[in-house]
Design a protein around this motif. Structure first.
Motif, short mmCIF file in Angstrom:
data_model
loop_
_atom_site.label_atom_id
_atom_site.label_comp_id
_atom_site.label_asym_id
_atom_site.label_seq_id
_atom_site.Cartn_x
_atom_site.Cartn_y
_atom_site.Cartn_z
N MET A 40 0.82 -1.21 0.00
CA MET A 40 0.00 0.00 0.00
C MET A 40 0.85 1.27 0.00
SD MET A 40 -2.92 -1.34 2.58
CE MET A 40 -4.11 -0.03 2.36
N THR A 41 2.08 1.17 0.48
CA THR A 41 2.96 2.34 0.51
C THR A 41 3.93 2.37 -0.66
OG1 THR A 41 4.58 1.23 1.92
CG2 THR A 41 2.85 2.50 3.03
N GLY A 42 3.92 1.32 -1.48
CA GLY A 42 4.84 1.27 -2.61
C GLY A 42 6.25 0.88 -2.22
N ALA A 43 6.40 0.28 -1.06
CA ALA A 43 7.71 -0.13 -0.56
C ALA A 43 7.82 -1.65 -0.60
CB ALA A 43 7.89 0.35 0.88
N THR A 44 9.05 -2.13 -0.50
CA THR A 44 9.22 -3.56 -0.30
C THR A 44 8.90 -3.86 1.16
OG1 THR A 44 11.53 -3.43 0.41
CG2 THR A 44 11.12 -3.60 -1.99
N GLN A 45 8.72 -5.11 1.47
CA GLN A 45 8.43 -5.46 2.86
C GLN A 45 9.58 -5.03 3.77
OE1 GLN A 45 7.58 -9.58 3.70
NE2 GLN A 45 7.21 -9.17 5.84
N GLN A 46 10.80 -5.22 3.32
CA GLN A 46 11.95 -4.83 4.15
C GLN A 46 12.03 -3.32 4.32
OE1 GLN A 46 14.01 -7.08 5.86
NE2 GLN A 46 14.37 -5.15 6.92
N GLU A 47 11.79 -2.57 3.25
CA GLU A 47 11.80 -1.11 3.35
C GLU A 47 10.73 -0.63 4.32
OE1 GLU A 47 13.28 -0.01 -1.20
OE2 GLU A 47 11.13 -0.23 -0.77
N TYR A 48 9.55 -1.24 4.24
CA TYR A 48 8.46 -0.86 5.14
C TYR A 48 8.83 -1.19 6.59
CZ TYR A 48 3.92 -0.46 7.31
OH TYR A 48 2.89 -0.10 8.14
N ALA A 49 9.35 -2.38 6.81
CA ALA A 49 9.75 -2.77 8.17
C ALA A 49 10.82 -1.83 8.71
CB ALA A 49 10.25 -4.22 8.17
N ASP A 50 11.81 -1.52 7.87
CA ASP A 50 12.88 -0.61 8.31
C ASP A 50 12.32 0.77 8.66
OD1 ASP A 50 14.72 -2.65 7.89
OD2 ASP A 50 15.44 -1.83 5.96
N MET A 51 11.39 1.27 7.84
CA MET A 51 10.78 2.57 8.11
C MET A 51 10.05 2.55 9.44
SD MET A 51 7.72 4.61 6.11
CE MET A 51 6.55 3.30 6.44
N MET A 52 9.28 1.52 9.68
CA MET A 52 8.52 1.44 10.93
C MET A 52 9.45 1.30 12.14
SD MET A 52 5.59 2.12 9.91
CE MET A 52 4.65 1.92 11.40
N LEU A 53 10.49 0.51 12.00
CA LEU A 53 11.45 0.36 13.10
C LEU A 53 12.20 1.66 13.38
CD1 LEU A 53 12.83 -3.19 12.28
CD2 LEU A 53 11.44 -2.53 14.28
N ALA A 54 12.32 2.51 12.36
CA ALA A 54 12.99 3.81 12.53
C ALA A 54 12.03 4.89 13.02
CB ALA A 54 13.64 4.23 11.21
N GLY A 55 10.79 4.53 13.31
CA GLY A 55 9.84 5.51 13.85
C GLY A 55 8.73 5.90 12.91
N GLY A 56 8.64 5.29 11.75
CA GLY A 56 7.55 5.58 10.82
C GLY A 56 7.91 6.67 9.83
N ARG A 57 6.92 7.14 9.13
CA ARG A 57 7.14 8.20 8.13
C ARG A 57 7.52 9.49 8.83
NH1 ARG A 57 2.44 7.69 3.55
NH2 ARG A 57 3.04 5.61 2.87
N PRO A 58 8.36 10.29 8.19
CA PRO A 58 8.68 11.60 8.79
C PRO A 58 7.44 12.49 8.82
CG PRO A 58 9.59 11.43 6.57
CD PRO A 58 9.02 10.08 6.91
N VAL A 59 7.36 13.31 9.81
CA VAL A 59 6.20 14.20 9.95
C VAL A 59 6.21 15.25 8.84
CG1 VAL A 59 5.10 15.90 11.44
CG2 VAL A 59 6.05 13.81 12.41
N GLU A 60 7.36 15.81 8.56
CA GLU A 60 7.46 16.87 7.54
C GLU A 60 7.04 16.33 6.18
OE1 GLU A 60 7.62 20.57 6.40
OE2 GLU A 60 8.10 19.97 8.45
N GLY A 61 6.09 17.02 5.56
CA GLY A 61 5.60 16.61 4.25
C GLY A 61 4.46 15.60 4.31
N ASN A 62 4.12 15.15 5.49
CA ASN A 62 3.07 14.14 5.63
C ASN A 62 1.92 14.59 6.53
OD1 ASN A 62 4.02 11.88 4.02
ND2 ASN A 62 5.72 11.80 5.46
#
Length: 130
Positions: free
Chosen positions: A99-121
């Motif tokens: 749904m985010t256009g990411a690979t499963q690993q990219e999505y997992a890494d993003m979530m482990l790093a705190g999720g999407r950045p607030v700026e721009g979102n």
């Protein structure tokens, strides 16, 4: 009808009463997949199985195309559409990545790093600024 204020938040679709009404049959299809015999019937003939549910052509196409974001836009509830994902052998994290256009690993890494950045979102209006 005016656009709900939450529609301005990128990646956010409010599952409100109108979406619920519009997606009723789509969600009933997804819930039908809780039964093994229904999953088997769906896998055997997806288009034929979907004819039991009086959905719009756009909803049917979204299901057949596995367009997860479109299903939500058309009234699908994320918890119900996840049953279709499970029927396809997908874990929820895999669905979220799609749904985010990411690979499963990219999505997992993003979530482990705190999720999407607030700026721009925070608001789609931020995208227009440049």
């Amino acid at each position: 009808m005016s656009e709900p204020e939450f529609e301005d938040i990128p990646g956010t679709l409010m599952f409100d009463a109108e979406r619920s009404r519009n997606g009723y049959h789509l969600n009933m299809f997804c819930m039908s997949l809780m039964k093994p015999e229904n999953r088997d019937a769906f896998r055997a003939d997806e288009a034929g199985y979907l004819k039991q549910f009086p959905m719009t052509p756009e909803q049917t196409k979204a299901i057949l195309d596995r367009d997860w974001n479109k299903m939500l836009e058309l009234g699908g509830n994320i918890y119900f559409t996840a049953k279709l994902g499970a029927t396809d052998g997908l874990a929820f994290q895999q669905l979220a990545a799609k749904m985010t256009g990411a690979t499963q690993q990219e999505y997992a890494d993003m979530m482990l790093a705190g999720g999407r950045p607030v700026e721009g979102n925070r608001s789609k209006s931020e995208w227009k600024r440049g």
